[in-house]
Design an enzyme around this catalytic site. Sequence first.
Site, PDB file in Angstrom:
ATOM      1  N   VAL A 108       0.837  -1.215   0.000  1.00  0.00           N
ATOM      2  CA  VAL A 108       0.000   0.000   0.000  1.00  0.00           C
ATOM      3  C   VAL A 108       0.866   1.257   0.000  1.00  0.00           C
ATOM      4  O   VAL A 108       0.593   2.217  -0.742  1.00  0.00           O
ATOM      5  CB  VAL A 108      -0.994  -0.007   1.190  1.00  0.00           C
ATOM      6  CG1 VAL A 108      -1.850   1.256   1.177  1.00  0.00           C
ATOM      7  CG2 VAL A 108      -1.880  -1.247   1.142  1.00  0.00           C
ATOM      8  N   ARG A 167      13.749  -1.426   5.547  1.00  0.00           N
ATOM      9  CA  ARG A 167      14.480  -1.893   4.363  1.00  0.00           C
ATOM     10  C   ARG A 167      14.920  -0.706   3.502  1.00  0.00           C
ATOM     11  O   ARG A 167      14.409   0.392   3.651  1.00  0.00           O
ATOM     12  CB  ARG A 167      13.560  -2.796   3.509  1.00  0.00           C
ATOM     13  CG  ARG A 167      13.030  -3.998   4.262  1.00  0.00           C
ATOM     14  CD  ARG A 167      11.794  -4.584   3.593  1.00  0.00           C
ATOM     15  NE  ARG A 167      10.636  -3.711   3.697  1.00  0.00           N
ATOM     16  CZ  ARG A 167       9.419  -4.005   3.240  1.00  0.00           C
ATOM     17  NH1 ARG A 167       9.199  -5.149   2.641  1.00  0.00           N
ATOM     18  NH2 ARG A 167       8.414  -3.152   3.379  1.00  0.00           N
ATOM     19  N   VAL A 227     -11.439   0.319   5.380  1.00  0.00           N
ATOM     20  CA  VAL A 227     -12.576  -0.577   5.129  1.00  0.00           C
ATOM     21  C   VAL A 227     -12.948  -0.487   3.653  1.00  0.00           C
ATOM     22  O   VAL A 227     -13.159   0.607   3.123  1.00  0.00           O
ATOM     23  CB  VAL A 227     -13.805  -0.192   5.978  1.00  0.00           C
ATOM     24  CG1 VAL A 227     -14.898  -1.246   5.815  1.00  0.00           C
ATOM     25  CG2 VAL A 227     -13.432  -0.033   7.444  1.00  0.00           C
ATOM     26  N   GLY A 252     -11.124  -1.223   0.983  1.00  0.00           N
ATOM     27  CA  GLY A 252     -10.057  -0.897   0.026  1.00  0.00           C
ATOM     28  C   GLY A 252     -10.350   0.390  -0.716  1.00  0.00           C
ATOM     29  O   GLY A 252     -10.462   1.460  -0.105  1.00  0.00           O
ATOM     30  N   GLY A 299      -1.026  -9.412  -3.643  1.00  0.00           N
ATOM     31  CA  GLY A 299      -0.920  -8.336  -2.656  1.00  0.00           C
ATOM     32  C   GLY A 299      -2.222  -8.057  -1.926  1.00  0.00           C
ATOM     33  O   GLY A 299      -2.422  -6.966  -1.397  1.00  0.00           O
ATOM     34  N   GLU A 355      -3.173 -10.184   4.241  1.00  0.00           N
ATOM     35  CA  GLU A 355      -2.418  -9.576   5.329  1.00  0.00           C
ATOM     36  C   GLU A 355      -1.047 -10.261   5.430  1.00  0.00           C
ATOM     37  O   GLU A 355      -0.856 -11.378   4.927  1.00  0.00           O
ATOM     38  CB  GLU A 355      -3.153  -9.778   6.656  1.00  0.00           C
ATOM     39  CG  GLU A 355      -4.501  -9.087   6.720  1.00  0.00           C
ATOM     40  CD  GLU A 355      -4.404  -7.597   6.476  1.00  0.00           C
ATOM     41  OE1 GLU A 355      -3.791  -6.893   7.271  1.00  0.00           O
ATOM     42  OE2 GLU A 355      -4.946  -7.130   5.460  1.00  0.00           O
ATOM     43  N   LYS A 404     -13.150  -4.591  10.393  1.00  0.00           N
ATOM     44  CA  LYS A 404     -13.827  -3.669   9.476  1.00  0.00           C
ATOM     45  C   LYS A 404     -15.295  -3.454   9.864  1.00  0.00           C
ATOM     46  O   LYS A 404     -15.785  -2.330   9.828  1.00  0.00           O
ATOM     47  CB  LYS A 404     -13.690  -4.184   8.048  1.00  0.00           C
ATOM     48  CG  LYS A 404     -12.241  -4.100   7.550  1.00  0.00           C
ATOM     49  CD  LYS A 404     -12.050  -4.900   6.283  1.00  0.00           C
ATOM     50  CE  LYS A 404     -10.648  -4.736   5.707  1.00  0.00           C
ATOM     51  NZ  LYS A 404     -10.383  -5.689   4.608  1.00  0.00           N
ATOM     52  N   GLY A 435      -5.655  -4.518  -2.590  1.00  0.00           N
ATOM     53  CA  GLY A 435      -4.753  -4.360  -3.726  1.00  0.00           C
ATOM     54  C   GLY A 435      -4.071  -3.004  -3.680  1.00  0.00           C
ATOM     55  O   GLY A 435      -4.561  -2.052  -3.071  1.00  0.00           O
TER      56      GLY A 435
HETATM   57  N1  HSE Z   1      -6.230  -8.388   3.575  1.00  0.00           N
HETATM   58  C1  HSE Z   1      -7.243  -7.424   3.331  1.00  0.00           C
HETATM   59  C2  HSE Z   1      -8.294  -8.033   2.424  1.00  0.00           C
HETATM   60  C3  HSE Z   1      -6.631  -6.209   2.700  1.00  0.00           C
HETATM   61  O1  HSE Z   1      -8.002  -9.082   1.819  1.00  0.00           O
HETATM   62  O2  HSE Z   1      -9.390  -7.515   2.316  1.00  0.00           O
HETATM   63  C4  HSE Z   1      -7.557  -5.038   2.553  1.00  0.00           C
HETATM   64  O3  HSE Z   1      -7.988  -4.555   3.804  1.00  0.00           O
END
Ligand code: HSE
Length: 409
Positions: free
Chosen positions: A12, A44, A127, A129, A182, A185, A200, A298
């Site tokens: 992100v 990193r 919440v 994305g 991606g 978590e 959420k 994503g």
């Molecule tokens: N791991 C979460 C999902 C990322 O798959 O919804 C987004 O909050």
Amino acid sequence: MVKVAILGFGTVGQGVAEVLSMNAEGIAARSGTEITVKYILDIRDFPESPFADRVIHDFDIIANDPEVEIVVETIGGQRFAYPYTVKALSAGKSVITSNKELVAERGEELLALARANGVNYLFEAAVGGGIPLIRPLMQCLSANEVTDITGILNGTTNYILTRMKTAGVSFADALKEAQANGYAEADPTADIEGHDACRKICILADLSYGHKISPAAVYTEGITGLSAQDMHFADQAGYAVKLLGRVQRRADGRVNILVAPHLVPGDRMIANVNDVFNGISVRGNAVDEVVFYGRGAGKLPTASAVVADVIDAAKNRGIDRSARWVDDAPDFANNANDMIYRHYVRLSGCTALQVTKQFPDAVLVSESAQCVEFTTAPEKTGEVLAKLDMLSAEGAHRQSLLRILDEMN
Ligand code: HSE
């Protein structure tokens, strides 16, 4: 010009830098000011990144730099994200985050701290994305009493369930795909065991009702207990299996809340929300139903929501744009077992005759030497569980209990 620091240069964080750079001109026009990334904090180094020259390893450089007005926290978790957020807000910097865990666990405290320091703590990306959801709830739907929120809130599990159903991919392989994309978590247990969806739905409930609901108080069941027979029944009977977060206002003013896999009739809009997409139905007493749909995880979709908050904070310096809720009602969230559903049940070690004695209104799906499958009439989950206890005293074993999302519940 507004200078931003990004904490955590993972999926992100990188997306945020990319969107700010990719759409710099339009963002400047819409913000009324240029927005640039001054620092990126990570343990990193990223020598290949076009932003390599901004990477630093010491948070205090950011905290002590008065030029940095906005801090984007995309570290996740609480260990570093919490103290850094406290320091940034206390130093008079607005903080924008995609961190659902931190908002769900300590949102009320961080929102109060932001307010005390005349800055904002914004979390549109936490919440749904990329779906605009937090701001519409806070603004466009604020005339309503929210009666029900029902949503697919985790992209990873929705992706897994879709891939298993439509492409016959195994659970493990579908999870690997979600990680490669991606979506998952850092520890995907939070996705597949329902904790991410729980955080959420708690945030949506906190926002809608003004009282903090602690994730630990919420009945949470993920998708790891689903079996091939469950998926088979769903297919045959025209249901989609979806992991749903739900909160419902009760007549006594409190709420029932849960996260669990549900059988969703195929003609419901939410049954057709697939892959990484999230779909959230909000019911208000004036608006009736509103459904939000879009990519729930994503890099760029999540960054889209984060950067929108950055623009909001940049445009509205000194203006309170943050949500508010308080931790004043520990028993505000009631037991999920009070929610009324039809349930799909599969038992071994008993007969249909025994089932109909406990569940006279049950609809029998099948009976074999191995098991009995049936659906219950609409009743509280707690009542169903009590009857199943009676059957287990007679030697029955519960193989499955799934809630059915009918129109009336
Ligand atoms: N791991 C979460 C999902 C990322 O798959 O919804 C987004 O909050």
